[in-house]
Design an enzyme around this catalytic site. Sequence first.
Site, PDB file in Angstrom:
ATOM      1  N   ARG A  14      83.865  -4.982 -39.635  1.00 25.04           N
ATOM      2  CA  ARG A  14      83.012  -4.436 -38.662  1.00 25.04           C
ATOM      3  C   ARG A  14      81.574  -4.639 -39.061  1.00 25.04           C
ATOM      4  O   ARG A  14      80.705  -4.989 -38.137  1.00 25.04           O
ATOM      5  CB  ARG A  14      83.311  -3.194 -38.208  1.00 25.04           C
ATOM      6  CG  ARG A  14      82.599  -2.799 -36.844  1.00 25.04           C
ATOM      7  CD  ARG A  14      83.142  -1.452 -36.177  1.00 25.04           C
ATOM      8  NE  ARG A  14      83.114  -0.425 -37.256  1.00 25.04           N
ATOM      9  CZ  ARG A  14      83.316   0.887 -36.992  1.00 25.04           C
ATOM     10  NH1 ARG A  14      83.967   1.319 -35.715  1.00 25.04           N
ATOM     11  NH2 ARG A  14      83.138   1.993 -37.846  1.00 25.04           N
ATOM     12  N   LYS A  67      77.173  -1.729 -34.505  1.00 25.48           N
ATOM     13  CA  LYS A  67      77.067  -0.415 -34.965  1.00 25.48           C
ATOM     14  C   LYS A  67      75.618  -0.127 -35.526  1.00 25.48           C
ATOM     15  O   LYS A  67      75.411  -0.209 -36.821  1.00 25.48           O
ATOM     16  CB  LYS A  67      78.129  -0.073 -36.028  1.00 25.48           C
ATOM     17  CG  LYS A  67      78.131   1.227 -36.240  1.00 25.48           C
ATOM     18  CD  LYS A  67      79.880   1.439 -37.278  1.00 25.48           C
ATOM     19  CE  LYS A  67      79.787   3.160 -37.587  1.00 25.48           C
ATOM     20  NZ  LYS A  67      80.150   4.097 -36.388  1.00 25.48           N
ATOM     21  N   TYR A  80      75.119   0.349 -39.624  1.00 23.57           N
ATOM     22  CA  TYR A  80      75.673   1.250 -40.805  1.00 23.57           C
ATOM     23  C   TYR A  80      77.169   1.325 -40.499  1.00 23.57           C
ATOM     24  O   TYR A  80      77.770   0.802 -39.198  1.00 23.57           O
ATOM     25  CB  TYR A  80      74.949   2.654 -40.400  1.00 23.57           C
ATOM     26  CG  TYR A  80      75.620   3.249 -39.092  1.00 23.57           C
ATOM     27  CD1 TYR A  80      76.797   4.633 -39.232  1.00 23.57           C
ATOM     28  CD2 TYR A  80      75.086   3.003 -37.860  1.00 23.57           C
ATOM     29  CE1 TYR A  80      76.868   5.041 -38.044  1.00 23.57           C
ATOM     30  CE2 TYR A  80      75.597   3.634 -36.716  1.00 23.57           C
ATOM     31  CZ  TYR A  80      76.504   4.580 -36.759  1.00 23.57           C
ATOM     32  OH  TYR A  80      76.897   5.251 -35.638  1.00 23.57           O
ATOM     33  N   GLU A 139      83.256   5.243 -23.793  1.00 23.95           N
ATOM     34  CA  GLU A 139      83.470   5.967 -24.918  1.00 23.95           C
ATOM     35  C   GLU A 139      82.939   7.166 -24.971  1.00 23.95           C
ATOM     36  O   GLU A 139      82.239   7.533 -24.070  1.00 23.95           O
ATOM     37  CB  GLU A 139      82.932   4.923 -26.047  1.00 23.95           C
ATOM     38  CG  GLU A 139      81.719   4.581 -26.051  1.00 23.95           C
ATOM     39  CD  GLU A 139      81.405   3.739 -27.293  1.00 23.95           C
ATOM     40  OE1 GLU A 139      82.067   3.534 -28.240  1.00 23.95           O
ATOM     41  OE2 GLU A 139      80.208   3.254 -27.134  1.00 23.95           O
ATOM     42  N   HIS A 181      57.485  -7.292 -33.988  1.00 21.50           N
ATOM     43  CA  HIS A 181      58.736  -7.141 -33.326  1.00 21.50           C
ATOM     44  C   HIS A 181      59.729  -8.315 -33.630  1.00 21.50           C
ATOM     45  O   HIS A 181      60.862  -8.264 -33.920  1.00 21.50           O
ATOM     46  CB  HIS A 181      58.772  -7.247 -31.828  1.00 21.50           C
ATOM     47  CG  HIS A 181      58.104  -5.727 -31.316  1.00 21.50           C
ATOM     48  ND1 HIS A 181      56.821  -5.188 -31.487  1.00 21.50           N
ATOM     49  CD2 HIS A 181      59.083  -4.793 -30.716  1.00 21.50           C
ATOM     50  CE1 HIS A 181      57.001  -4.072 -31.019  1.00 21.50           C
ATOM     51  NE2 HIS A 181      58.038  -3.769 -30.356  1.00 21.50           N
ATOM     52  N   ARG A 205      54.530  -4.393 -39.605  1.00 20.38           N
ATOM     53  CA  ARG A 205      55.162  -4.339 -38.478  1.00 20.38           C
ATOM     54  C   ARG A 205      54.928  -5.428 -37.466  1.00 20.38           C
ATOM     55  O   ARG A 205      53.785  -5.780 -37.211  1.00 20.38           O
ATOM     56  CB  ARG A 205      54.617  -2.799 -37.690  1.00 20.38           C
ATOM     57  CG  ARG A 205      55.385  -2.411 -36.467  1.00 20.38           C
ATOM     58  CD  ARG A 205      54.826  -1.321 -35.892  1.00 20.38           C
ATOM     59  NE  ARG A 205      55.651  -0.854 -34.589  1.00 20.38           N
ATOM     60  CZ  ARG A 205      55.343  -1.279 -33.489  1.00 20.38           C
ATOM     61  NH1 ARG A 205      54.474  -2.256 -33.212  1.00 20.38           N
ATOM     62  NH2 ARG A 205      56.134  -0.835 -32.538  1.00 20.38           N
TER      63      ARG A 205
END
Length: 303
Positions: free
Chosen positions: A64, A163, A45, A195, A118, A116
Amino acid sequence: MTAANWGPPPDLPDTPCYLNGEFTELRNARVSVLDRGFIFGDGVYEVLPCYAGKAFRFEQHMARLDRSLAELRIPNPLARAEWLAIADRLARSLQGSHGTAHQLIYIQVTRGVAMRDHAMPAGLRPTVFVMASEMKLTSPAQREHGVACVCANDFRWEKAHIKSTSLLGAVLARQISVDAGAVETVMFRGDHLSEAASSNVWVVKDGVVMGPPNDNLLLEGIRFGLIEEICQTLGLRFELRPITRAEVLDADELLLSSATKEVLPITRLDGQPVGHGAHRGRPGPTYARLYAGYQQAVAALSA
């Protein structure tokens, strides 16, 4: 209770959004329960601030986004001009229909819909979701007096530079400060600063503005480059290097930066005042200069 009872809450806002090629209202947006973003958090995101409908640091946010998508091996589904057109339309729509002064554009790209498993399925069509919301900036009182933060160990994974929508670690970290009545959680990996839960952290000592190095242990905030540019303009030294817990505790000033916080002073950490002398427990002069420089960069959008 039948599946039909599990609809959206009636108070879901009618703010504009974009989903897989269509503009709609947030209350009408639907994504498959088999979307890998829902099942695995398999997506990334961005949060793009817009001042009076104009995107701020757009190119840096898109760079980014490209880096995060590349790390997850998800092809970027849109060109930059398309991203900008969507962001511009949503920001201006919210500004016009809801009268918001400033807007946040949330962008999410997931790997897409599949049964589903992995393993990463090949050939999926990424899910693209973008929504607009009001950007609520820091209050004048917080700018005048600074904010309180608490410290915690950084228990998240070792790919914090992505992110990712997998934000459970950040949620747990942020709740630590909520439970303590503080604004943010300043985190350390071992003895070194990383951070905050949803912000970057800056240390000021003897006029030098310092941040942790850009590596896989933290997310490089868009304000990294902006603060470096402001420091160059102001003639302030800027360093990215490992910063120990002792240096944080002995700082002249501590600062947070993020899209909504812009630059914000930390004046209390774990209940103790930050800084020394006349500025102990109060916002310091370096913060004031950096914040003024930040506002100049925002004002340049309208120049």
